[in-house]
Scaffold this motif. Structure first.
Motif, PDB file in Angstrom:
ATOM      1  N   LEU A 400       0.817  -1.212   0.000  1.00 24.75           N
ATOM      2  CA  LEU A 400       0.000   0.000   0.000  1.00 24.75           C
ATOM      3  C   LEU A 400       0.851   1.262   0.000  1.00 24.75           C
ATOM      4  CD1 LEU A 400      -2.922  -0.891   2.455  1.00 24.75           C
ATOM      5  CD2 LEU A 400      -2.780  -1.184  -0.028  1.00 24.75           C
ATOM      6  N   LYS A 401       2.054   1.200   0.578  1.00 23.06           N
ATOM      7  CA  LYS A 401       2.897   2.395   0.615  1.00 23.06           C
ATOM      8  C   LYS A 401       3.357   2.811  -0.785  1.00 23.06           C
ATOM      9  CE  LYS A 401       7.216  -0.155   1.508  1.00 23.06           C
ATOM     10  NZ  LYS A 401       8.308  -0.372   2.498  1.00 23.06           N
ATOM     11  N   GLN A 402       3.216   1.905  -1.762  1.00 24.19           N
ATOM     12  CA  GLN A 402       3.597   2.233  -3.140  1.00 24.19           C
ATOM     13  C   GLN A 402       2.417   2.761  -3.959  1.00 24.19           C
ATOM     14  OE1 GLN A 402       5.793  -0.857  -5.173  1.00 24.19           O
ATOM     15  NE2 GLN A 402       6.922  -1.450  -3.325  1.00 24.19           N
ATOM     16  N   LEU A 403       1.211   2.718  -3.397  1.00 23.53           N
ATOM     17  CA  LEU A 403       0.033   3.187  -4.122  1.00 23.53           C
ATOM     18  C   LEU A 403      -0.127   4.695  -3.953  1.00 23.53           C
ATOM     19  CD1 LEU A 403      -2.682   0.475  -3.371  1.00 23.53           C
ATOM     20  CD2 LEU A 403      -0.956   0.520  -5.174  1.00 23.53           C
ATOM     21  N   ALA A 404      -0.290   5.380  -5.068  1.00 25.74           N
ATOM     22  CA  ALA A 404      -0.521   6.830  -5.022  1.00 25.74           C
ATOM     23  C   ALA A 404      -2.019   7.087  -4.864  1.00 25.74           C
ATOM     24  CB  ALA A 404       0.012   7.484  -6.294  1.00 25.74           C
ATOM     25  N   THR A 405      -2.513   6.863  -3.639  1.00 25.66           N
ATOM     26  CA  THR A 405      -3.949   7.047  -3.398  1.00 25.66           C
ATOM     27  C   THR A 405      -4.286   8.528  -3.276  1.00 25.66           C
ATOM     28  OG1 THR A 405      -3.591   6.749  -1.026  1.00 25.66           O
ATOM     29  CG2 THR A 405      -4.223   4.813  -2.289  1.00 25.66           C
ATOM     30  N   LYS A 406      -5.542   8.848  -3.502  1.00 24.04           N
ATOM     31  CA  LYS A 406      -5.996  10.234  -3.438  1.00 24.04           C
ATOM     32  C   LYS A 406      -5.920  10.761  -2.008  1.00 24.04           C
ATOM     33  CE  LYS A 406      -9.158   9.724  -7.357  1.00 24.04           C
ATOM     34  NZ  LYS A 406     -10.574   9.646  -7.798  1.00 24.04           N
ATOM     35  N   GLU A 407      -5.842  12.070  -1.888  1.00 26.67           N
ATOM     36  CA  GLU A 407      -5.865  12.698  -0.573  1.00 26.67           C
ATOM     37  C   GLU A 407      -7.256  12.560   0.037  1.00 26.67           C
ATOM     38  OE1 GLU A 407      -4.596  16.691  -1.079  1.00 26.67           O
ATOM     39  OE2 GLU A 407      -2.561  16.149  -1.697  1.00 26.67           O
ATOM     40  N   ASN A 408      -7.329  12.679   1.362  1.00 25.68           N
ATOM     41  CA  ASN A 408      -8.595  12.536   2.082  1.00 25.68           C
ATOM     42  C   ASN A 408      -9.251  11.183   1.794  1.00 25.68           C
ATOM     43  OD1 ASN A 408      -8.666  15.072   3.427  1.00 25.68           O
ATOM     44  ND2 ASN A 408      -9.209  16.044   1.490  1.00 25.68           N
ATOM     45  N   LEU A 409      -8.428  10.155   1.713  1.00 25.82           N
ATOM     46  CA  LEU A 409      -8.923   8.805   1.445  1.00 25.82           C
ATOM     47  C   LEU A 409      -8.066   7.821   2.232  1.00 25.82           C
ATOM     48  CD1 LEU A 409     -10.106   7.362  -1.912  1.00 25.82           C
ATOM     49  CD2 LEU A 409      -8.367   6.110  -0.619  1.00 25.82           C
ATOM     50  N   LEU A 410      -8.713   6.812   2.794  1.00 26.11           N
ATOM     51  CA  LEU A 410      -8.034   5.859   3.663  1.00 26.11           C
ATOM     52  C   LEU A 410      -8.497   4.444   3.343  1.00 26.11           C
ATOM     53  CD1 LEU A 410      -6.206   5.592   6.261  1.00 26.11           C
ATOM     54  CD2 LEU A 410      -8.324   5.679   7.572  1.00 26.11           C
ATOM     55  N   ILE A 411      -7.556   3.523   3.154  1.00 26.83           N
ATOM     56  CA  ILE A 411      -7.893   2.100   3.080  1.00 26.83           C
ATOM     57  C   ILE A 411      -7.991   1.625   4.523  1.00 26.83           C
ATOM     58  CG2 ILE A 411      -7.172  -0.172   2.272  1.00 26.83           C
ATOM     59  CD1 ILE A 411      -5.618   1.250   0.038  1.00 26.83           C
ATOM     60  N   ALA A 412      -9.214   1.405   4.993  1.00 25.54           N
ATOM     61  CA  ALA A 412      -9.461   1.239   6.427  1.00 25.54           C
ATOM     62  C   ALA A 412      -9.373  -0.200   6.903  1.00 25.54           C
ATOM     63  CB  ALA A 412     -10.838   1.809   6.785  1.00 25.54           C
ATOM     64  N   ALA A 413      -9.757  -1.157   6.065  1.00 23.94           N
ATOM     65  CA  ALA A 413      -9.737  -2.563   6.487  1.00 23.94           C
ATOM     66  C   ALA A 413      -9.773  -3.454   5.253  1.00 23.94           C
ATOM     67  CB  ALA A 413     -10.910  -2.877   7.401  1.00 23.94           C
ATOM     68  N   HIS A 442     -14.901  12.690  -2.222  1.00 25.01           N
ATOM     69  CA  HIS A 442     -14.695  11.865  -3.412  1.00 25.01           C
ATOM     70  C   HIS A 442     -15.958  11.041  -3.651  1.00 25.01           C
ATOM     71  CE1 HIS A 442     -10.443  12.835  -3.572  1.00 25.01           C
ATOM     72  NE2 HIS A 442     -10.259  12.368  -2.341  1.00 25.01           N
ATOM     73  N   LYS A 443     -16.292  10.823  -4.925  1.00 27.26           N
ATOM     74  CA  LYS A 443     -17.390   9.936  -5.300  1.00 27.26           C
ATOM     75  C   LYS A 443     -16.767   8.677  -5.912  1.00 27.26           C
ATOM     76  CE  LYS A 443     -20.277  13.077  -4.051  1.00 27.26           C
ATOM     77  NZ  LYS A 443     -20.909  12.979  -2.723  1.00 27.26           N
ATOM     78  N   ILE A 444     -16.482   7.711  -5.052  1.00 25.73           N
ATOM     79  CA  ILE A 444     -15.774   6.498  -5.481  1.00 25.73           C
ATOM     80  C   ILE A 444     -16.787   5.482  -5.997  1.00 25.73           C
ATOM     81  CG2 ILE A 444     -14.160   4.705  -4.784  1.00 25.73           C
ATOM     82  CD1 ILE A 444     -13.007   7.508  -4.570  1.00 25.73           C
ATOM     83  N   GLN A 445     -16.617   5.060  -7.257  1.00 32.78           N
ATOM     84  CA  GLN A 445     -17.531   4.095  -7.865  1.00 32.78           C
ATOM     85  C   GLN A 445     -16.893   2.730  -8.061  1.00 32.78           C
ATOM     86  OE1 GLN A 445     -20.706   6.560 -10.465  1.00 32.78           O
ATOM     87  NE2 GLN A 445     -18.743   6.277 -11.456  1.00 32.78           N
ATOM     88  N   ALA A 446     -15.574   2.687  -8.144  1.00 27.65           N
ATOM     89  CA  ALA A 446     -14.847   1.433  -8.326  1.00 27.65           C
ATOM     90  C   ALA A 446     -13.549   1.522  -7.541  1.00 27.65           C
ATOM     91  CB  ALA A 446     -14.581   1.164  -9.801  1.00 27.65           C
ATOM     92  N   LEU A 447     -12.967   0.379  -7.231  1.00 30.50           N
ATOM     93  CA  LEU A 447     -11.744   0.365  -6.433  1.00 30.50           C
ATOM     94  C   LEU A 447     -10.631   1.154  -7.123  1.00 30.50           C
ATOM     95  CD1 LEU A 447     -10.637  -0.703  -3.784  1.00 30.50           C
ATOM     96  CD2 LEU A 447      -9.989  -2.820  -4.945  1.00 30.50           C
ATOM     97  N   GLU A 448     -10.612   1.144  -8.448  1.00 34.19           N
ATOM     98  CA  GLU A 448      -9.591   1.885  -9.200  1.00 34.19           C
ATOM     99  C   GLU A 448      -9.661   3.378  -8.926  1.00 34.19           C
ATOM    100  OE1 GLU A 448     -11.524  -0.430 -10.363  1.00 34.19           O
ATOM    101  OE2 GLU A 448     -10.179  -1.991 -11.065  1.00 34.19           O
ATOM    102  N   ASP A 449     -10.826   3.871  -8.499  1.00 29.78           N
ATOM    103  CA  ASP A 449     -11.000   5.313  -8.285  1.00 29.78           C
ATOM    104  C   ASP A 449     -10.234   5.837  -7.082  1.00 29.78           C
ATOM    105  OD1 ASP A 449     -12.666   5.345 -10.456  1.00 29.78           O
ATOM    106  OD2 ASP A 449     -14.513   5.295  -9.289  1.00 29.78           O
ATOM    107  N   ILE A 450      -9.653   4.942  -6.272  1.00 28.86           N
ATOM    108  CA  ILE A 450      -8.884   5.423  -5.115  1.00 28.86           C
ATOM    109  C   ILE A 450      -7.502   5.926  -5.541  1.00 28.86           C
ATOM    110  CG2 ILE A 450     -10.074   3.775  -3.631  1.00 28.86           C
ATOM    111  CD1 ILE A 450      -7.460   2.180  -3.424  1.00 28.86           C
ATOM    112  N   ILE A 451      -7.086   5.606  -6.778  1.00 31.05           N
ATOM    113  CA  ILE A 451      -5.741   5.939  -7.255  1.00 31.05           C
ATOM    114  C   ILE A 451      -5.769   7.294  -7.955  1.00 31.05           C
ATOM    115  CG2 ILE A 451      -3.779   5.196  -8.659  1.00 31.05           C
ATOM    116  CD1 ILE A 451      -4.414   3.331  -6.319  1.00 31.05           C
ATOM    117  N   LYS A 452      -4.761   8.116  -7.697  1.00 34.82           N
ATOM    118  CA  LYS A 452      -4.634   9.394  -8.405  1.00 34.82           C
ATOM    119  C   LYS A 452      -4.404   9.123  -9.881  1.00 34.82           C
ATOM    120  CE  LYS A 452      -2.493  12.020  -4.633  1.00 34.82           C
ATOM    121  NZ  LYS A 452      -1.249  12.713  -4.180  1.00 34.82           N
ATOM    122  N   ARG A 453      -5.082   9.900 -10.710  1.00 31.92           N
ATOM    123  CA  ARG A 453      -4.909   9.729 -12.168  1.00 31.92           C
ATOM    124  C   ARG A 453      -3.822  10.686 -12.666  1.00 31.92           C
ATOM    125  NH1 ARG A 453      -6.911   4.870 -12.869  1.00 31.92           N
ATOM    126  NH2 ARG A 453      -9.051   4.685 -12.124  1.00 31.92           N
TER     127      ARG A 453
END
Length: 453
Positions: A400-413, A442-453
């Motif tokens: 997970l530390k290598q994923l460029a996730t969006k700000e104000n977003l957390l992979i919680a469990a 954020h309006k997340i519709q798919a798991l891919e949407d957590i990644i910065k584009r």
């Protein structure tokens, strides 16, 4: 997505507000012209006044070009008939609200034989939510993911809490329970915390984990978990009907106070092993006579929001351990946060979230990777979402530390088989994992949407 909503009452209005925000193309149908005009003027949507269970009205709404038809009028029969007709006329997906307990055992049969995508019952879902609050009395709010195996619980930090002044990176010095603190409301500010966040008295915090780990966490921070045995319910409507049955099955002692004689007699026949009192539960003298001071949990379920709030406040003054109030008008939410009521439940909000979750999943091109479950938290400022990771998620097996996730977003469990994982930097997402995401703005519709584009 093109969506037609039949019913411009409270549920319809709530759905309209949420779906307009997500840029869907909406048509509103209702027989009351003033209701339609109010939503048309407020949200700039198309409105039709008429009977939504007739061919002419549905044809005017271009139902054959509609991806989702939603029937949420006050009439179960009208909703079912409209859903059946809409499906026959070409609507791709049909969702209907059915509230009558007599239809409960027929829901699966009706859905399959009528081709309905979803049948929602606000009162039944509200009863489930209240049951969870009673079983976890330290929590203000409890939501579940992965078929109940993961819980997201909200707590208010009191003056006795050991978390006051604690920096989150030092949390393990107080509790080693494997949970994750994923959102905080402080005054009017809502944020997703990091390791440098310092917690304060009166913070509203949201914590995710397995139930036993959450109970251990509560004990460690001095939010003691006390089992509740005696429950008093004021108001004998549909929620009380569902809730009484659920609590009785758990072995709790339940007393229902209902003002109307006919309804009280009906409840007494349905639940001969419970205590049903025909009286005015809003009367303080009646509450005392019926043993309020010896009650562990008090649930106010009348049809009046103000009455429910006042009764719950009075019960709290009488030292009742857990007070829960049903509230229909969620514009009360900000005020209620300042009051001593432990928990508030809104049936219409619960169902609106269920329907929004379904629409988010349908709006995703690959439905299997879409939203499985969605909850709106903290005055709708935070969303908690569940996804199932598939091979189409291009970041499987990466730390997970290598994923460029969006700000104000957390992979919680992450739920992997029977194992629940509180993620760290070295954690990876694998195919088939249930992944819980907490997101703000954020309006997340798919798991891919957590990644910065």
């Amino acid at each position: 997505m093109r969506i037609v909503i039949l019913g411009a009452g409270k549920v319809g209005a709530t759905l309209t507000a949420q779906l307009v925000e997500e840029d869907h193309d909406l048509v509103i149908i209702d027989q009351q012209e003033d209701r339609v005009e109010r939503l048309v003027d407020r949200f700039d949507v198309m409105g039709i006044t008429g009977n939504g269970a007739t061919f002419d009205v549905l044809a005017a709404a271009e139902i054959g070009e509609t991806e989702v038809f939603i029937a949420v009028t006050e009439s179960d029969e009208l909703n079912l008939l409209a859903g059946l007709l809409a499906k026959q006329l070409g609507a791709a997906n049909c969702i209907v609200r059915v509230r009558n307990p007599e239809y409960l055992e027929q829901r699966d049969f009706m859905r399959e034989t009528m081709g309905l995508s979803m049948i929602v019952n606000p009162e039944l879902e509200a009863a489930h939510a209240i049951r969870r609050m009673i079983l976890f009395p330290a929590a203000v709010k409890v939501e579940t993911f992965a078929n109940g195996r993961i819980e997201l619980a909200g707590f208010r930090l009191t003056k006795n809490s050991r978390l006051k002044g604690v920096r989150l990176r030092d949390l393990t010095k107080i509790s080693r329970a494997k949970v994750l603190l994923c959102a905080v409301k402080r005054g009017e500010t809502v944020f997703i915390p990091d390791g440098e966040t310092i917690l304060a008295e009166e913070d509203r915090i949201y914590v995710i984990g397995q139930h036993d780990k959450l109970v251990k966490f509560c004990q460690d921070i001095r939010l003691f978990e006390q089992k509740l045995r005696r429950v008093m319910i004021v108001g004998g409507g549909r929620i009380a009907f569902y809730l009484a049955g659920q609590l009785a099955d758990l072995g709790l002692r339940v007393k229902i106070i209902e003002h109307q004689m006919e309804r009280a007699q009906e409840l007494s026949r349905k639940f001969p092993h419970l205590t049903v009192i025909q009286s005015d539960g809003s009367d303080e003298v009646i509450l005392e006579e019926e043993g309020l001071s010896e009650t562990d949990a008090f649930v106010a379920l009348t049809g009046l929001d103000e009455e429910n709030i006042m009764m719950a406040l009075y019960a709290k003054q009488q030292q009742v351990k857990k007070t829960i109030s049903k509230v229909t008008r969620m514009d009360f939410a900000t005020v209620l946060d300042q009051l001593a009521i432990d928990s508030v439940v809104s049936p219409k909000r619960i169902v609106a979230d269920q329907i929004l979750s379904y629409i988010r999943a349908k709006n995703n091109k690959d439905e299997a990777t879409g939203v499985q479950r969605l909850y709106k938290l903290v005055d709708d400022q935070i969303e908690a979402l569940e996804f199932i990771a598939t091979n189409k998620f291009g970041f499987l097996e990466l730390p997970l530390k290598q994923l460029a996730t969006k700000e104000n977003l957390l992979i919680a469990a992450i739920l992997r088989g029977k194992r629940t994982i509180v993620p760290g930097g070295e954690t990876v997402i694998k195919n088939g994992d249930h992944v819980i995401i907490i997101a703000k703005n954020h309006k997340i519709q798919a798991l891919e949407d957590i990644i910065k584009r």
